[in-house]
Design an enzyme around this catalytic site. Structure first.
Site, PDB file in Angstrom:
ATOM      1  NE  ARG A 206      -2.613  -1.514   3.424  1.00  0.00           N
ATOM      2  CZ  ARG A 206      -2.875  -2.757   3.840  1.00  0.00           C
ATOM      3  NH1 ARG A 206      -3.658  -3.538   3.120  1.00  0.00           N
ATOM      4  NH2 ARG A 206      -2.395  -3.208   4.982  1.00  0.00           N
ATOM      5  CG  PHE A 225     -10.494  -8.274  -5.845  1.00  0.00           C
ATOM      6  CD1 PHE A 225     -11.518  -9.209  -5.816  1.00  0.00           C
ATOM      7  CD2 PHE A 225      -9.789  -8.093  -7.031  1.00  0.00           C
ATOM      8  CE1 PHE A 225     -11.823  -9.967  -6.940  1.00  0.00           C
ATOM      9  CE2 PHE A 225     -10.084  -8.844  -8.162  1.00  0.00           C
ATOM     10  CZ  PHE A 225     -11.095  -9.782  -8.130  1.00  0.00           C
ATOM     11  CG  ASP A 247     -14.688  -6.069  -1.541  1.00  0.00           C
ATOM     12  OD1 ASP A 247     -13.441  -6.195  -1.483  1.00  0.00           O
ATOM     13  OD2 ASP A 247     -15.464  -6.911  -1.046  1.00  0.00           O
ATOM     14  CB  SER A 248     -18.467  -9.178  -3.858  1.00  0.00           C
ATOM     15  OG  SER A 248     -17.472  -9.900  -3.167  1.00  0.00           O
ATOM     16  CG  ASP A 297      -4.988  -7.694  -2.807  1.00  0.00           C
ATOM     17  OD1 ASP A 297      -4.466  -8.820  -2.945  1.00  0.00           O
ATOM     18  OD2 ASP A 297      -5.058  -7.115  -1.703  1.00  0.00           O
ATOM     19  CB  CYS A 337      -2.985 -13.996  -1.383  1.00  0.00           C
ATOM     20  SG  CYS A 337      -4.756 -14.173  -1.599  1.00  0.00           S
TER      21      CYS A 337
HETATM   22  N1  SAH Z   1      -6.671  -5.167  -1.057  1.00  0.00           N
HETATM   23  C1  SAH Z   1      -7.344  -5.394   0.208  1.00  0.00           C
HETATM   24  C2  SAH Z   1      -7.542  -6.860   0.510  1.00  0.00           C
HETATM   25  C3  SAH Z   1      -8.342  -7.626  -0.518  1.00  0.00           C
HETATM   26  S1  SAH Z   1      -8.984  -9.143   0.059  1.00  0.00           S
HETATM   27  C4  SAH Z   1      -6.573  -4.667   1.305  1.00  0.00           C
HETATM   28  O1  SAH Z   1      -5.496  -4.104   1.049  1.00  0.00           O
HETATM   29  O2  SAH Z   1      -7.047  -4.648   2.442  1.00  0.00           O
HETATM   30  C5  SAH Z   1     -10.045  -9.626  -1.209  1.00  0.00           C
HETATM   31  C6  SAH Z   1     -11.387  -8.925  -1.281  1.00  0.00           C
HETATM   32  O3  SAH Z   1     -12.045  -9.393  -2.454  1.00  0.00           O
HETATM   33  C7  SAH Z   1     -12.358  -9.176  -0.136  1.00  0.00           C
HETATM   34  O4  SAH Z   1     -12.707  -7.946   0.445  1.00  0.00           O
HETATM   35  C8  SAH Z   1     -13.606  -9.822  -0.797  1.00  0.00           C
HETATM   36  O5  SAH Z   1     -14.826  -9.320  -0.251  1.00  0.00           O
HETATM   37  C9  SAH Z   1     -13.463  -9.375  -2.224  1.00  0.00           C
HETATM   38  N2  SAH Z   1     -14.041 -10.236  -3.273  1.00  0.00           N
HETATM   39  C10 SAH Z   1     -13.967 -11.581  -3.382  1.00  0.00           C
HETATM   40  N3  SAH Z   1     -14.509 -11.996  -4.549  1.00  0.00           N
HETATM   41  C11 SAH Z   1     -14.906 -10.874  -5.207  1.00  0.00           C
HETATM   42  C12 SAH Z   1     -15.522 -10.648  -6.485  1.00  0.00           C
HETATM   43  N4  SAH Z   1     -15.794 -11.645  -7.318  1.00  0.00           N
HETATM   44  N5  SAH Z   1     -15.774  -9.369  -6.854  1.00  0.00           N
HETATM   45  C13 SAH Z   1     -15.504  -8.353  -5.998  1.00  0.00           C
HETATM   46  N6  SAH Z   1     -14.910  -8.509  -4.799  1.00  0.00           N
HETATM   47  C14 SAH Z   1     -14.619  -9.765  -4.405  1.00  0.00           C
END
Ligand code: SAH
Length: 394
Positions: A206, A225, A247-248, A297, A337
């Site tokens: 970040r 995400f 995000d979902s 991510d 990840c």
């Molecule tokens: N980049 C973030 C962490 C991401 S974790 C940080 O720095 O804190 C992954 C995220 O993807 C989660 O919040 C989850 O809710 C979201 N997610 C999972 N599948 C998804 C999809 N198909 N579309 C949108 N978001 C999704």
């Protein structure tokens, strides 16, 4: 003391100090959940002390490769002390720090994060489950923190035949917390959030993102995400004009919006989309939208190495869309990840996504987990988080 005897030739990974024994390597022997066992080679040579997980394919996780070690409260105290000493030396400039990172800290199945004076722990294997009270007492004593919250609600716990468990293990208090990193304020909730509340492993990335947004003068930023908007706040701090977060999870996006406000950024610079990333990227492409910086991510798409092939296709598709949506000169911060996708494979996936997208790119930097999420030489699976900074050629 129960003994687990391996098949001939199956001693190799323990001799290299890799801590897992798979069920297929075992000739005979079993034990109760979490019970300490001695693991021997086929000809009766001592290899390790470990904890048995009778229902898991990972049947034993090693505690020690030294025959003289006694697996008792003193062992856990000393091992925890070593992980804490490492974090002290790292001097991480945040009040959110990972104190124990499972196998990499010699404690398979244990995650402990510290948020201010609150500890949050995940016990995801039978061994640490059995020693939970000893570990909890040692953590409180060694850290001086008055409270410990348990978040043992991960899917990996099921593989060990354990039920989810959440709540205060020691002390109690509020579950809302304000994290500080890179001078930003980020609200989270240790009881409601993902994992222990926040993705501490992406802390350094970040910071790198903020630098790139600033240096390249990125105006339009897309954070895919986004969870609670860590990269969103980073982009705004770097001077981005407009940041869209996708995000979902509705609650994660609500927290992301709150975090934008908490840092004093004008709400008009941030938009939040509760939607599927893949579908959204396709729509943006159809609409002819472009961005100067994009973060991808995603959650773990390959839970184990067996899922790597299908996950590789999913990663490639996301990256192809991401690269197509970049303005020339723009940057993609792309991550995986998945422990089952190695650094080399991830590089190949992103490279072939570039070819499919018809986009030429330069890799500016490789990224990994923050140093309080260490990787050890003996446990390559610990290198789960990898990232690339790719600049689209002008
Ligand atoms: N980049 C973030 C962490 C991401 S974790 C940080 O720095 O804190 C992954 C995220 O993807 C989660 O919040 C989850 O809710 C979201 N997610 C999972 N599948 C998804 C999809 N198909 N579309 C949108 N978001 C999704």
């Amino acid at each position: 003391m129960k003994v687990i005897r391996l098949k001939p030739g199956k001693e190799r990974s323990l001799l290299r100090r890799h801590p897992w024994v798979f069920d297929g390597a075992i000739a005979r022997g079993n034990a109760d959940a979490g019970e300490t066992v001695r693991v021997d080679s086929h000809d009766g040579q001592f290899l390790a002390w470990g904890a048995c997980s009778p229902e898991s394919r990972i049947r034993v996780r090693a505690w020690s490769f030294d025959q003289a070690t006694r697996i008792d409260a003193g062992f856990f105290r000393a091992t925890l002390q070593r992980s804490l000493a490492l974090r002290d030396r790292l001097g991480i400039a945040s009040n959110g720090v990972r104190l124990v990172h499972g196998e990499s800290d010699g404690l398979p199945g244990l995650i402990v994060d510290r948020y201010g004076d609150t500890l949050v722990a995940q016990f995801t294997a039978c061994g640490v489950e059995r020693w939970k009270d000893v570990i909890a007492d040692a953590l409180i004593e060694l850290t001086g923190c008055p409270r410990l919250y348990e978040r043992s609600d991960t899917s990996s716990r099921e593989l060990d035949g354990l039920q989810p468990a959440t709540g205060w293990l020691r002390g109690d208090g509020p579950t809302a917390f304000e994290l500080q990193e890179h001078g930003w304020r980020l609200g989270l909730d240790i009881a409601q959030g993902h994992k222990t509340g926040y993705y501490l492993d992406q802390r350094d990335s970040r910071g790198v993102f903020r630098e790139h947004v600033q240096r390249l003068g990125c105006r339009e930023v897309l954070n895919c995400f986004s969870y609670t908007g860590g990269f969103t706040v980073a982009a705004l701090a770097g001077g981005a004009g407009q940041v869209m977060s996708i995000d979902s999870s509705g609650p994660a996006l609500a927290q992301a919006a709150a975090n934008v406000a908490l840092n004093g950024f004008d709400a008009g610079r941030a938009t939040f989309l509760d939607a599927d990333v893949n579908a959204s990227l396709r729509r943006f492409l159809d609409e002819g939208r472009r961005f100067d910086a994009i973060v991808l991510d995603p959650p773990k798409l390959a839970p184990t190495a067996a899922h790597a092939e299908r996950a590789a296709r999913a990663y490639k598709d996301l990256n192809r869309l991401g690269l197509k949506l970049l303005n020339p000169g723009g940057v993609l911060f792309t991550f995986s990840c998945s422990g089952g996708i190695g650094v080399e494979l991830f590089h190949k996936i992103v490279a072939s996504a570039g070819i499919d997208a018809g986009v030429d790119g330069a890799i500016l930097q490789r990224l990994g987990g923050a140093p309080d999420h260490p990787m050890t030489l003996a446990f390559p699976e610990g290198e789960y988080l990898k990232g690339l900074v790719v600049m689209r050629q002008a």
